[in-house]
Write a protein that holds these residues in place. Structure first.
Motif, PDB file in Angstrom:
ATOM      1  N   PHE A 148     117.811  14.153  32.996  1.00  0.00           N
ATOM      2  CA  PHE A 148     117.089  13.316  32.029  1.00  0.00           C
ATOM      3  C   PHE A 148     117.930  12.989  30.788  1.00  0.00           C
ATOM      4  O   PHE A 148     118.117  11.805  30.472  1.00  0.00           O
ATOM      5  CB  PHE A 148     115.754  13.958  31.663  1.00  0.00           C
ATOM      6  CG  PHE A 148     114.887  14.260  32.861  1.00  0.00           C
ATOM      7  CD1 PHE A 148     114.426  13.233  33.679  1.00  0.00           C
ATOM      8  CD2 PHE A 148     114.538  15.555  33.196  1.00  0.00           C
ATOM      9  CE1 PHE A 148     113.642  13.493  34.802  1.00  0.00           C
ATOM     10  CE2 PHE A 148     113.760  15.837  34.305  1.00  0.00           C
ATOM     11  CZ  PHE A 148     113.317  14.800  35.116  1.00  0.00           C
ATOM     12  N   PRO A 149     118.483  13.986  30.073  1.00  0.00           N
ATOM     13  CA  PRO A 149     119.323  13.626  28.931  1.00  0.00           C
ATOM     14  C   PRO A 149     120.603  12.902  29.334  1.00  0.00           C
ATOM     15  O   PRO A 149     121.049  11.987  28.620  1.00  0.00           O
ATOM     16  CB  PRO A 149     119.643  14.978  28.266  1.00  0.00           C
ATOM     17  CG  PRO A 149     119.366  16.014  29.293  1.00  0.00           C
ATOM     18  CD  PRO A 149     118.286  15.453  30.158  1.00  0.00           C
ATOM     19  N   SER A 150     121.188  13.245  30.475  1.00  0.00           N
ATOM     20  CA  SER A 150     122.443  12.597  30.879  1.00  0.00           C
ATOM     21  C   SER A 150     122.224  11.141  31.277  1.00  0.00           C
ATOM     22  O   SER A 150     123.070  10.285  31.024  1.00  0.00           O
ATOM     23  CB  SER A 150     123.099  13.366  32.026  1.00  0.00           C
ATOM     24  OG  SER A 150     123.614  14.591  31.568  1.00  0.00           O
ATOM     25  N   LEU A 151     121.096  10.861  31.903  1.00  0.00           N
ATOM     26  CA  LEU A 151     120.761   9.472  32.234  1.00  0.00           C
ATOM     27  C   LEU A 151     120.666   8.640  30.957  1.00  0.00           C
ATOM     28  O   LEU A 151     121.134   7.499  30.899  1.00  0.00           O
ATOM     29  CB  LEU A 151     119.435   9.443  33.002  1.00  0.00           C
ATOM     30  CG  LEU A 151     119.000   8.121  33.647  1.00  0.00           C
ATOM     31  CD1 LEU A 151     120.023   7.630  34.653  1.00  0.00           C
ATOM     32  CD2 LEU A 151     117.637   8.279  34.321  1.00  0.00           C
ATOM     33  N   ASP A 152     120.103   9.234  29.909  1.00  0.00           N
ATOM     34  CA  ASP A 152     119.983   8.541  28.623  1.00  0.00           C
ATOM     35  C   ASP A 152     121.334   8.453  27.910  1.00  0.00           C
ATOM     36  O   ASP A 152     121.755   7.379  27.464  1.00  0.00           O
ATOM     37  CB  ASP A 152     118.964   9.269  27.744  1.00  0.00           C
ATOM     38  CG  ASP A 152     118.650   8.496  26.462  1.00  0.00           C
ATOM     39  OD1 ASP A 152     118.405   7.282  26.547  1.00  0.00           O
ATOM     40  OD2 ASP A 152     118.665   9.106  25.376  1.00  0.00           O
ATOM     41  N   ASN A 153     122.045   9.580  27.807  1.00  0.00           N
ATOM     42  CA  ASN A 153     123.326   9.600  27.087  1.00  0.00           C
ATOM     43  C   ASN A 153     124.350   8.655  27.696  1.00  0.00           C
ATOM     44  O   ASN A 153     125.195   8.100  26.982  1.00  0.00           O
ATOM     45  CB  ASN A 153     123.914  11.024  27.069  1.00  0.00           C
ATOM     46  CG  ASN A 153     123.126  11.970  26.187  1.00  0.00           C
ATOM     47  OD1 ASN A 153     122.430  11.535  25.274  1.00  0.00           O
ATOM     48  ND2 ASN A 153     123.213  13.263  26.462  1.00  0.00           N
TER      49      ASN A 153
END
Length: 474
Positions: A205-210
């Motif tokens: 989830f955070p990596s998809l955003d970052n």
């Protein structure tokens, strides 16, 4: 007389975190986002603020929480409706794992599964077929790790002429910490790959955003992402599930399937304080572990197939609200005891609105974790249609045979050498093979079969042999 100041646990924790932060600042191999993500994770771990499950509050989920697959919304096969649904979808495969446990180098997803086709080849064929049939534009998104990134970029070149957009991004790269003092290992000089780790698939989830890919998908009008392990051959797009989520505005859906005795350690869904939640065996108090493993009380387990609303991911990541349970994973690497902190994507279910499970047929869970699984999917038990591995209806037993191959078969290369051709196993219940065993071609296995070679001896099963409820020894 002056008294010595007593250092509180809280201040010790702050001092330790400050030291970790200073050591982390010296590392230039990772981004500021990765450093911040790691600091948050280790800060939560050092703070020890894990929420213990209160066993008496656990309730079995109702059919509203875990929807039976056959009770999901009726679905029209109108091509226009299907195209409209598919245009809302992206498919994301977790592609960070290596094939080392099966004796292969590079990403596990490039192991040949059947007819010369790899996991990735089959996934591409599945989505290509959907896009061609319905004139849709479902992209394939691959979350790589630093271990698989370079190889994957070379591999996806072969799909550049496909009717398919392939998007890649890397999950976070975090430093392993030395267990003795919790200092990042690379800060102590371990700067090669062994000093780092990918922090579990909860990082999706955070990596998809970052990575900026979340915003790209939203800009394309995508609303849902179907997330699954790249080695689960049963994890294909299911329009019935997608339609149900769109109609009911469910932000998260976890696919679960009936538990068998082989799945007793798998995580399960529960109702807990009014919300659906994943319960893993690591969270279970020791006195309740046997109860957790029971297939009578906890009847379902998590397949790690997940459907998630993209706008909801954006909202929760920006609010830093996805505080999934931390999974400490101790290892010994190059003689050093290290710790890596991980999270699981399934544990995020409790943070999403209108989250549900769906109790799917077992056919949607067909992982290949070992060569014993490879034997199953390469046999006449399955065929391949448009990239999907489909079970042979001629198999009357709903259960797959249990396969137990000894260490001589562990590596894919050795496994393939020891079978001139994969035996017919349509009528097989179980197969146990141990020692230096070699199989000829066109062999048929039925019932319960055991083949054993004594130490220092060799057993060769001849071409066209039929082994029916038998034990073969030398």
């Amino acid at each position: 007389m002056a008294t010595a100041a007593v250092e509180s646990p809280a201040s010790t924790e702050v001092d330790q975190l400050t030291r970790i932060r200073l050591e982390l600042a010296t590392l230039d191999q990772i981004s500021d986002n990765e450093k911040q993500g790691f600091l948050k994770l280790i800060g939560r771990y050092l703070g020890g603020k894990s929420e213990a499950i209160q066993w008496e509050k656990i309730k079995p989920p109702t059919d509203e929480v875990v929807v039976p697959y056959d009770k999901m919304s009726e679905f029209s096969d109108d091509p226009v409706k299907i195209k409209s649904l598919l245009d809302k979808l992206a498919v994301l495969k977790l592609n960070g794992g290596l094939g080392t446990t099966m004796g292969c180098t590079g990403p596990k997803s490039v192991i040949e599964v059947r007819n010369g086709l790899t996991f990735l080849d089959l996934i591409v064929k599945q989505i290509e077929s959907l896009n061609q049939t319905y004139d849709s534009n479902v992209p394939l998104v691959l979350m790589n790790s630093f271990n698989t990134h370079d190889d994957t970029l070379k591999i996806v070149e072969r799909y550049k002429d496909s009717k398919l957009e392939v998007i890649t991004f890397n999950q976070s790269q975090y430093p392993r910490v030395v267990a003795a003092d919790m200092i990042p290992w690379p800060a102590k000089g371990k700067t090669d790959n062994a000093g780092w780790y990918p922090p579990g698939h909860g990082d999706v989830f955070p990596s998809l955003d970052n990575s900026g890919k979340l915003d790209e998908l939203l800009a394309q009008g995508k609303e849902y992402v179907f997330i699954a392990n790249s080695d689960n051959l049963g994890a294909i797009v299911d329009l019935k599930i997608l339609n149900h989520l769109v109609e009911n505005q469910n932000e998260y859906c976890m696919e679960v399937t009936p538990k068998t005795l082989a799945d007793v350690k798998g995580g399960t869904l529960i109702s807990y304080e009014g919300r659906v939640q994943l319960l893993e065996i690591a969270q279970v108090p020791d006195e309740h572990v046997n109860e957790f493993k029971s297939i009578d009380k906890f009847k379902i387990f998590n397949t790690n197939n997940m459907w998630v609303n993209l706008k909801a991911i954006k909202r929760l990541v920006e609010a830093d609200a996805l505080q999934m349970e931390i999974i400490p994973n101790p290892k010994e690497v190059d003689g050093v005891k290290v710790l890596q902190l991980e999270t699981a994507a399934g544990a995020a279910i409790r943070f999403f609105d209108r989250a549900i499970g769906v109790n799917v047929p077992r056919s949607r869970f067909l992982p290949v974790k070992a060569t014993s699984d490879l034997l199953l999917v390469q046999s006449d038990l399955y065929t391949v249609q448009d990239g999907a591995v489909v079970r042979n209806p001629a198999r009357t037993n709903p259960e797959n045979p249990s396969i137990d191959l000894s260490s001589e078969f562990k590596k894919v290369g050795d496994f393939l050498k020891r079978f001139k051709s994969i035996p017919s196993i349509l009528e097989l219940e179980s197969l146990k093979v141990s020692g230096n065993v070699w199989f000829g071609k066109d062999i048929v296995l039925k019932g319960k079969v055991v083949v054993e070679a004594a130490k220092g001896e060799k057993v060769e099963v001849p071409d066209e042999a039929v082994l029916d409820n038998t034990v073969v020894k030398n």
